[in-house]
Design an enzyme around this catalytic site. Structure first.
Site, PDB file in Angstrom:
ATOM      1  N   GLY A 423      10.578  -0.483  -4.569  1.00  0.00           N
ATOM      2  CA  GLY A 423       9.486   0.468  -4.403  1.00  0.00           C
ATOM      3  C   GLY A 423       8.345  -0.114  -3.590  1.00  0.00           C
ATOM      4  N   GLY A 425       4.090   0.645  -2.696  1.00  0.00           N
ATOM      5  CA  GLY A 425       2.904   1.380  -3.117  1.00  0.00           C
ATOM      6  C   GLY A 425       1.707   0.972  -2.301  1.00  0.00           C
ATOM      7  N   GLY A 426       0.597   1.641  -2.561  1.00  0.00           N
ATOM      8  CA  GLY A 426      -0.624   1.307  -1.847  1.00  0.00           C
ATOM      9  C   GLY A 426      -1.170  -0.052  -2.235  1.00  0.00           C
ATOM     10  N   GLY A 428       1.003  -2.792  -3.152  1.00  0.00           N
ATOM     11  CA  GLY A 428       1.975  -3.873  -3.001  1.00  0.00           C
ATOM     12  C   GLY A 428       3.404  -3.384  -3.062  1.00  0.00           C
ATOM     13  CB  VAL A 430       7.891  -2.612  -7.237  1.00  0.00           C
ATOM     14  CG1 VAL A 430       8.491  -2.906  -8.607  1.00  0.00           C
ATOM     15  CG2 VAL A 430       6.465  -2.102  -7.390  1.00  0.00           C
ATOM     16  CE  LYS A 444       1.546  -2.676  -7.651  1.00  0.00           C
ATOM     17  NZ  LYS A 444       0.814  -1.533  -8.182  1.00  0.00           N
ATOM     18  CG  ASP A 540      -2.215   6.180  -7.208  1.00  0.00           C
ATOM     19  OD1 ASP A 540      -2.363   7.330  -6.752  1.00  0.00           O
ATOM     20  OD2 ASP A 540      -1.504   5.318  -6.657  1.00  0.00           O
TER      21      ASP A 540
END
Length: 739
Positions: A423, A425-426, A428, A430, A444, A540
């Protein structure tokens, strides 16, 4: 024109593929015939069927003795004269193509030959040549992949004809044979007409493929039919053979053949025909039979003697060693007495000293770098609140939280390999990881954080580690000895709510499943807002941050944008973070993240569950990009049904959907004060879920009393104030009728 039909070499049928025994190649039994006349027939070839030969074709040969003639070895209809296992070659005889002028009939007689080999046999390019003879010859060989030829003429003024010298202007030309040739046919193209007087002296032209070592030009080849008449109009040819086509890698994985190199000290190799077996250097014999490769005694078999006199030779497996008498050493291939040299001792001593110095400096540098790295890790650990975290962990018994080392997480994620990324994300990436205890985790790696966040990080990690809710992804630990801390969560295997709703899968998702996911997610957020101490604001909330396990139980994740609820107004101001389509308009204007910001974002998630549409569509029209705006317009114009997912639109669900839609509308109020709390949202969703699971028309009075009691707050709440005829009202009416 007459054509001599030429039998195929080694394989009667071109279409038959090489078929080796299904089991591994076996050793040939001792009672097999291994000689035909004067010719040895080594395995994998044989004169009898398997196991004497590797298989019937092309390795089974025929030994024939005609009446009054010598015994001859044949492959098909072609005579074989020699077989070599070490070289993977054998020699046979092939026919000659010719073009001759008949003085009587004044016409040309042409006889062409052709050759067609099986796929595991090719003509040896290094041992054969294309030979063209004649004073009027334009001859060529044509294959399925090439055409090659040359012109031979007789011009004594340019080049006189000499025995043993092949020259194109003296009636003879030679061409190199291309690699990989399995098929060819000879052809002629006349350079002169049949009345040319040269035909009277040199009546014939020839073209053939022939072993280059066996050809020696003679001028009689041009003035007579001596070249054609010798050995029944045949010439010797060398062929390379292989076990099968392909590479050695194919040989090891081919389940139909078995690995053919069965002898110890043997290995697989390739030639132009395919893969073959050979004995290692220092060994000789047959690699296709067990124990077929035997050691070569270089000390007795080599001529000349391999070691210098007066030295001695000692044979070893696959090699040999030479030694000189004491006090002597081998110099320039001769045993000579050793000469003592003081300068050599100095050079050796200086070299050893230099090596020791370099090793010492290198070790000191590495030790210094290791200490420096250790100090850096300790610095990061203190910056991120590691000491505070340790103290709190010691003071609180039973806390299941671990501080990981960087090395542990590198090993778990294969050094953070890209293939382990599950994954983005904004905040970092995962990674999926497996700890030494075989526990699957999600690691993460965060992006950079500011100094204020570094100071609060340890405290926040401790608080998050104490969160224990079945619908929140469990934080197992963290790594603090790096510049930006890394978080270790439990691994949730079934993807995100976003992929369930918007992925390529056409999976049917019933309303009760969507309502359960919404209820579980709301309960998790309500727990963060109301039960955590101090309260936690997620910051978020979106469908990609709601994970699903095997039975689609919701797990709220990704606290990268989360903050602790501020104690005073000065702490409210923060940098706006979040995801387009989910951001609270009030938060965007005031830069103040509150619990009602999470409520707004959750309202958008409710819309995704109802419509199965993405929260923000960049490709859509200007007034349809935002799902929340489309929904609010539809509610205002009483066109909710137009945007609902077709899977859940039916007469049984319409009232439930209206209740959920009304709840979503309240969550999307522009003013945060007018939005319900997450606790109120969770309670309302829970009551709707219970009613959906237990329809009032089929329940006894006591259960309906219970449902009515639970829904009383809804009847007095904002759902009723909209004027809709709510499900909870219907439950109450049903109760009155039942009584």
């Amino acid at each position: 024109m007459h054509t001599m039909e030429f039998a195929r070499l080694l394989l009667p049928c071109l279409l038959a593929a090489v078929s080796v025994l299904a089991a591994a190649v076996a050793q040939s039994p001792d009672n097999c015939t291994r000689r035909c006349g004067d010719i040895d027939v080594p395995y994998p070839f044989g004169l009898e069927p398997p196991p004497c030969a590797m298989n019937n074709v092309p390795f089974q040969l025929n030994c024939t003795t005609a009446v009054g003639s010598a015994t001859k070895l044949y492959s098909g209809s072609l005579e074989v004269t020699k077989i070599s296992v070490p070289d993977n070659k054998f020699w046979f005889k092939t026919w000659i193509s010719r073009q001759c002028y008949n003085q009587t009939t004044k016409s040309m007689l042409t006889e062409t030959s052709w050759l067609d080999l099986v796929e595991t046999n090719v003509l040896s390019a290094e041992d054969n040549k294309i030979i063209v003879l004649g004073c009027n010859s334009l001859a060529y060989m044509r294959s399925d992949t090439y055409t090659i030829g040359c012109v031979s003429t007789c011009n004594n003024t340019v080049t006189p004809m000499v025995n043993g010298s092949c020259s194109a202007s003296a009636g003879c030309c030679q061409l190199d044979l291309p690699k990989g040739v399995r098929y060819y046919q000879g052809f002629f193209n006349s350079l002169y007409n049949t009345t040319d007087p040269k035909w009277r002296n040199t009546p014939c032209n020839y073209v053939t493929v022939m072993e280059s070592a066996a050809f020696n030009f003679s001028t009689t080849f041009l003035t007579s039919t001596a070249f054609y008449d010798r050995d029944d109009a045949r010439t010797p040819v060398v062929m390379e053979w292989a076990i099968a086509q392909g590479t050695c890698g194919d040989a090891k994985i081919d389940n139909t053949t078995g690995y053919p190199c069965v002898s110890n000290n043997s290995y697989c190799d390739t030639n132009d025909a395919g893969y073959v077996c050979k004995c290692h250097g220092g060994y000789k014999g047959n690699p296709y039979i067990a124990n077929g490769c035997i050691d070569i005694d270089e000390c007795t078999e080599n001529v000349p003697y391999p070691c210098p006199a007066p030295g001695s030779c000692r044979n070893t497996l696959g090699n040999f060693t030479c030694s000189c008498p004491r006090g002597e050493s081998i110099t320039d291939g001769v045993c000579k007495k050793k000469q003592k040299s003081t300068w050599m001792a100095l050079v050796v001593g200086a070299s050893i000293g230099l090596v020791v110095l370099v090793v010492g400096i290198t070790c000191a540098y590495l030790i210094q770098e290791r200490r420096k790295l250790h100090h850096i890790k300790q610095k990061y650990f203190r910056q991120h609140g590691g000491l505070l975290l340790f103290q709190e962990m010691r003071s609180q018994q039973g806390i299941s939280f671990k501080i990981f080392s960087e090395e542990e997480l590198q090993q778990a994620t294969d050094n953070f390999a890209e293939k382990e990324v599950i994954g983005h994300g904004g905040h970092g990436k995962v990674y999926k990881g497996v700890l030494k205890s075989d526990v699957e985790v999600a690691v993460k790696r965060c992006m950079t954080i500011d100094e204020q966040q570094k100071k609060e990080f340890g405290k926040e990690m401790l608080i998050l580690s104490q969160i224990n809710h079945r619908n929140i992804v469990k934080l197992l630990g963290c790594c603090l000895e790096v510049e930006v801390p890394m978080l270790v969560y439990e691994f949730i295997p079934n993807g995100t709510l976003f992929h369930l709703l918007h992925g390529n899968s056409s999976r049917h998702i019933p309303l009760h499943t969507r309502l359960r996911i919404a209820c579980e997610s709301a309960e998790a957020l309500a727990y963060l807002h109301s039960c955590a101490s101090p309260p936690i604001l997620h910051g978020d909330v979106k469908s990609t941050n709601i994970l699903l396990n095997g039975d689609l139980t919701a797990k709220v994740s990704d606290f990268g944008a989360s903050i602790l609820a501020p104690n005073d107004e000065s702490q409210f101001v923060t940098l706006v973070q979040g995801t387009c389509g989910y951001l609270d308009p009030e938060y965007m204007q005031m830069c103040q993240l509150t619990d009602k910001s999470d409520v707004y974002s959750f309202g958008v998630v409710l819309l995704e569950l109802l419509t199965r549409k993405v929260a923000f569509n960049l490709k859509g029209p200007e007034n349809e990009k935002s799902l929340s705006m489309v929904f609010l317009n539809a509610m205002k114009e009483n066109k909710l049904e137009d945007i609902l997912d077709d899977e859940i639109k039916n007469n049984d669900n319409v009232e439930f959907i209206e209740e959920i839609a009304e709840l979503a509308r309240q969550c999307l109020e522009m003013c945060g004060m007018n939005r319900p709390s997450m606790k109120e949202v969770a309670d309302k969703l829970d009551r709707l879920r219970k009613v959906l699971q237990h329809p009032w028309a089929h329940k006894d009075p006591e259960e309906l009393d219970s449902l009515l009691g639970e829904s009383s707050s809804v009847n007095s709440g904002s759902l009723v104030s909209t004027g809709n005829f709510s499900i909870t009202k219907k439950v109450a009416m049903g109760l009155e009728i039942g009584r």
